[in-house]
Design a protein around this motif. Structure first.
Motif, PDB file in Angstrom:
ATOM      1  N   ASP A 116      81.353 -54.397 -34.659  1.00 25.58           N
ATOM      2  CA  ASP A 116      79.924 -54.869 -34.028  1.00 25.58           C
ATOM      3  C   ASP A 116      79.232 -54.122 -32.613  1.00 25.58           C
ATOM      4  N   PRO A 117      78.000 -53.449 -32.503  1.00 26.46           N
ATOM      5  CA  PRO A 117      77.430 -52.957 -31.697  1.00 26.46           C
ATOM      6  C   PRO A 117      77.931 -52.546 -30.594  1.00 26.46           C
ATOM      7  N   LEU A 118      78.663 -53.693 -29.772  1.00 27.07           N
ATOM      8  CA  LEU A 118      79.137 -53.795 -28.234  1.00 27.07           C
ATOM      9  C   LEU A 118      80.212 -52.847 -28.913  1.00 27.07           C
ATOM     10  N   GLN A 119      80.886 -52.490 -30.019  1.00 23.96           N
ATOM     11  CA  GLN A 119      82.279 -51.802 -30.115  1.00 23.96           C
ATOM     12  C   GLN A 119      81.603 -50.495 -30.321  1.00 23.96           C
ATOM     13  N   ILE A 120      80.752 -50.179 -30.242  1.00 22.15           N
ATOM     14  CA  ILE A 120      80.140 -48.924 -30.545  1.00 22.15           C
ATOM     15  C   ILE A 120      79.441 -48.381 -29.033  1.00 22.15           C
ATOM     16  N   THR A 121      80.346 -46.849 -28.707  1.00 25.62           N
ATOM     17  CA  THR A 121      80.097 -46.051 -27.047  1.00 25.62           C
ATOM     18  C   THR A 121      79.239 -45.147 -26.958  1.00 25.62           C
ATOM     19  N   ALA A 122      79.652 -44.251 -27.907  1.00 24.02           N
ATOM     20  CA  ALA A 122      78.489 -42.968 -28.090  1.00 24.02           C
ATOM     21  C   ALA A 122      78.509 -43.127 -29.432  1.00 24.02           C
ATOM     22  N   GLY A 123      77.826 -41.417 -29.740  1.00 24.22           N
ATOM     23  CA  GLY A 123      78.208 -41.723 -30.770  1.00 24.22           C
ATOM     24  C   GLY A 123      77.130 -39.827 -31.053  1.00 24.22           C
ATOM     25  N   ALA A 124      77.082 -39.178 -32.126  1.00 23.64           N
ATOM     26  CA  ALA A 124      76.298 -37.754 -32.665  1.00 23.64           C
ATOM     27  C   ALA A 124      76.010 -37.487 -33.791  1.00 23.64           C
ATOM     28  N   ASP A 125      74.903 -37.012 -34.038  1.00 21.48           N
ATOM     29  CA  ASP A 125      74.418 -36.789 -35.589  1.00 21.48           C
ATOM     30  C   ASP A 125      75.592 -34.885 -35.704  1.00 21.48           C
ATOM     31  N   SER A 126      75.992 -34.713 -35.635  1.00 20.51           N
ATOM     32  CA  SER A 126      76.991 -33.708 -36.744  1.00 20.51           C
ATOM     33  C   SER A 126      78.771 -34.326 -36.557  1.00 20.51           C
ATOM     34  N   PHE A 127      79.011 -34.033 -37.673  1.00 19.77           N
ATOM     35  CA  PHE A 127      80.945 -34.193 -37.616  1.00 19.77           C
ATOM     36  C   PHE A 127      81.708 -33.301 -37.168  1.00 19.77           C
ATOM     37  N   CYS A 128      81.522 -32.030 -36.685  1.00 20.51           N
ATOM     38  CA  CYS A 128      81.576 -31.427 -35.762  1.00 20.51           C
ATOM     39  C   CYS A 128      81.826 -31.720 -34.316  1.00 20.51           C
ATOM     40  N   VAL A 129      80.203 -32.167 -33.580  1.00 25.43           N
ATOM     41  CA  VAL A 129      80.920 -33.019 -32.134  1.00 25.43           C
ATOM     42  C   VAL A 129      81.692 -33.987 -32.627  1.00 25.43           C
ATOM     43  N   LEU A 130      81.426 -35.127 -33.763  1.00 21.99           N
ATOM     44  CA  LEU A 130      81.905 -36.509 -32.931  1.00 21.99           C
ATOM     45  C   LEU A 130      83.382 -36.230 -33.479  1.00 21.99           C
ATOM     46  N   THR A 131      84.379 -34.879 -33.946  1.00 19.73           N
ATOM     47  CA  THR A 131      86.133 -34.088 -33.661  1.00 19.73           C
ATOM     48  C   THR A 131      86.187 -34.264 -32.678  1.00 19.73           C
ATOM     49  N   GLN A 132      85.274 -33.146 -31.913  1.00 21.53           N
ATOM     50  CA  GLN A 132      85.395 -33.039 -30.259  1.00 21.53           C
ATOM     51  C   GLN A 132      84.936 -34.287 -29.415  1.00 21.53           C
ATOM     52  N   MET A 133      84.825 -34.769 -29.366  1.00 21.36           N
ATOM     53  CA  MET A 133      84.752 -36.240 -29.139  1.00 21.36           C
ATOM     54  C   MET A 133      85.353 -37.146 -28.950  1.00 21.36           C
ATOM     55  N   LEU A 134      85.609 -37.206 -29.966  1.00 22.28           N
ATOM     56  CA  LEU A 134      87.266 -38.079 -30.892  1.00 22.28           C
ATOM     57  C   LEU A 134      88.732 -36.911 -30.291  1.00 22.28           C
ATOM     58  N   ILE A 135      88.509 -36.253 -29.809  1.00 19.33           N
ATOM     59  CA  ILE A 135      89.819 -35.081 -29.415  1.00 19.33           C
ATOM     60  C   ILE A 135      90.156 -35.153 -28.171  1.00 19.33           C
ATOM     61  N   ARG A 136      88.621 -35.417 -26.975  1.00 17.96           N
ATOM     62  CA  ARG A 136      88.492 -36.008 -25.768  1.00 17.96           C
ATOM     63  C   ARG A 136      88.603 -37.079 -24.797  1.00 17.96           C
ATOM     64  N   GLY A 137      88.417 -38.830 -26.150  1.00 18.25           N
ATOM     65  CA  GLY A 137      88.175 -39.357 -25.250  1.00 18.25           C
ATOM     66  C   GLY A 137      88.981 -40.095 -26.525  1.00 18.25           C
ATOM     67  N   ASN A 138      88.827 -41.336 -26.035  1.00  9.93           N
ATOM     68  CA  ASN A 138      89.662 -43.382 -26.177  1.00  9.93           C
ATOM     69  C   ASN A 138      89.239 -43.780 -27.893  1.00  9.93           C
ATOM     70  N   CYS A 139      88.761 -42.955 -28.418  1.00  7.26           N
ATOM     71  CA  CYS A 139      87.757 -44.537 -29.134  1.00  7.26           C
ATOM     72  C   CYS A 139      88.210 -44.040 -30.808  1.00  7.26           C
ATOM     73  N   LYS A 140      87.898 -44.556 -31.749  1.00 13.44           N
ATOM     74  CA  LYS A 140      87.934 -43.699 -33.349  1.00 13.44           C
ATOM     75  C   LYS A 140      86.584 -43.877 -33.926  1.00 13.44           C
ATOM     76  N   ALA A 141      86.583 -42.822 -34.996  1.00 10.85           N
ATOM     77  CA  ALA A 141      85.222 -42.772 -35.818  1.00 10.85           C
ATOM     78  C   ALA A 141      85.615 -41.709 -36.678  1.00 10.85           C
ATOM     79  N   ILE A 142      84.810 -42.143 -38.434  1.00 16.14           N
ATOM     80  CA  ILE A 142      85.045 -42.076 -38.941  1.00 16.14           C
ATOM     81  C   ILE A 142      84.133 -40.560 -39.609  1.00 16.14           C
ATOM     82  N   LEU A 143      85.091 -39.746 -40.008  1.00 17.66           N
ATOM     83  CA  LEU A 143      85.224 -37.931 -40.152  1.00 17.66           C
ATOM     84  C   LEU A 143      85.729 -38.170 -41.598  1.00 17.66           C
TER      85      LEU A 143
END
Length: 186
Positions: A116-143
């Motif tokens: 659901d798009p309402l469950q998406i809080t942010a995003g990035a065009d880089s898996f490296c950036v998404l990794t750093q966002m996950l380390i500092r955030g309270n969400c999940k992502a496919i890496l």
């Protein structure tokens, strides 16, 4: 003939994703640079594919289902993906999106259908950036597992996401496929 830095060889330009440039290629770059002397190795980190027909790069290391017709190369590995979250974020209910060039990926297409798009809080065009966002955030992502498994602060999350596996190719423009110089790097 020497370039401005006093280098007498030619430059071999290898394009790949930031994930591979910051992991596998960074790890093997000293050995690869020694192997191709006197040529110089330059990494071009782009998640979007460079136009190999215009010779913007000599070699590509890319995760893709299949190679475009203008490239020649071989399947050298598989890239696996999983869902991750920060280990201490046990209630991670929201997602980070895959944007830009990553939107074409299987994981991004699955997310577009299933999350659901309402469950998406942010995003990035880089898996490296998404990794750093996950380390500092309270969400999940496919890496890619090469990033998620290597991050000590992240854990895999059981998910309904399919087992994403993408072939990894090393390739060059088909007109350069017979080049001994490029084959030595490939």
């Amino acid at each position: 003939m020497q370039d401005r830095a006093g280098h007498s060889g030619k430059t071999v330009r290898l394009t790949s994703t930031d994930t591979f440039c910051q992991t596998v290629l960074a790890w093997i770059s000293p050995a690869l640079a020694r192997r191709i002397q006197p040529d110089r190795l330059v990494f071009l980190s782009y998640n979007a594919h460079l136009d190999m027909a215009r010779l913007r790069a000599d070699i590509a290391l890319r995760p893709t289902i299949s190679l475009p017709a203008d490239l020649a190369g071989r399947h050298i590995a598989d890239m696996r993906f999983a869902v991750y979250r920060r280990a201490s974020a046990t209630d991670a209910a929201t997602w980070l999106a895959l944007t830009g060039a990553l939107e074409r990926s299987g994981p991004a297409q699955w997310m577009a259908r299933e999350i659901d798009p309402l469950q998406i809080t942010a995003g990035a065009d880089s898996f490296c950036v998404l990794t750093q966002m996950l380390i500092r955030g309270n969400c999940k992502a496919i890496l890619p597992c090469i990033l998620g498994d290597a991050a000590p602060d992240l854990v895999r999350v059981p998910s309904a996401a399919p087992d994403f596996v993408v072939p990894v190719w090393v390739a060059c423009h088909r007109d350069l496929a017979g080049s001994d110089r490029l084959q030595g790097v490939m």
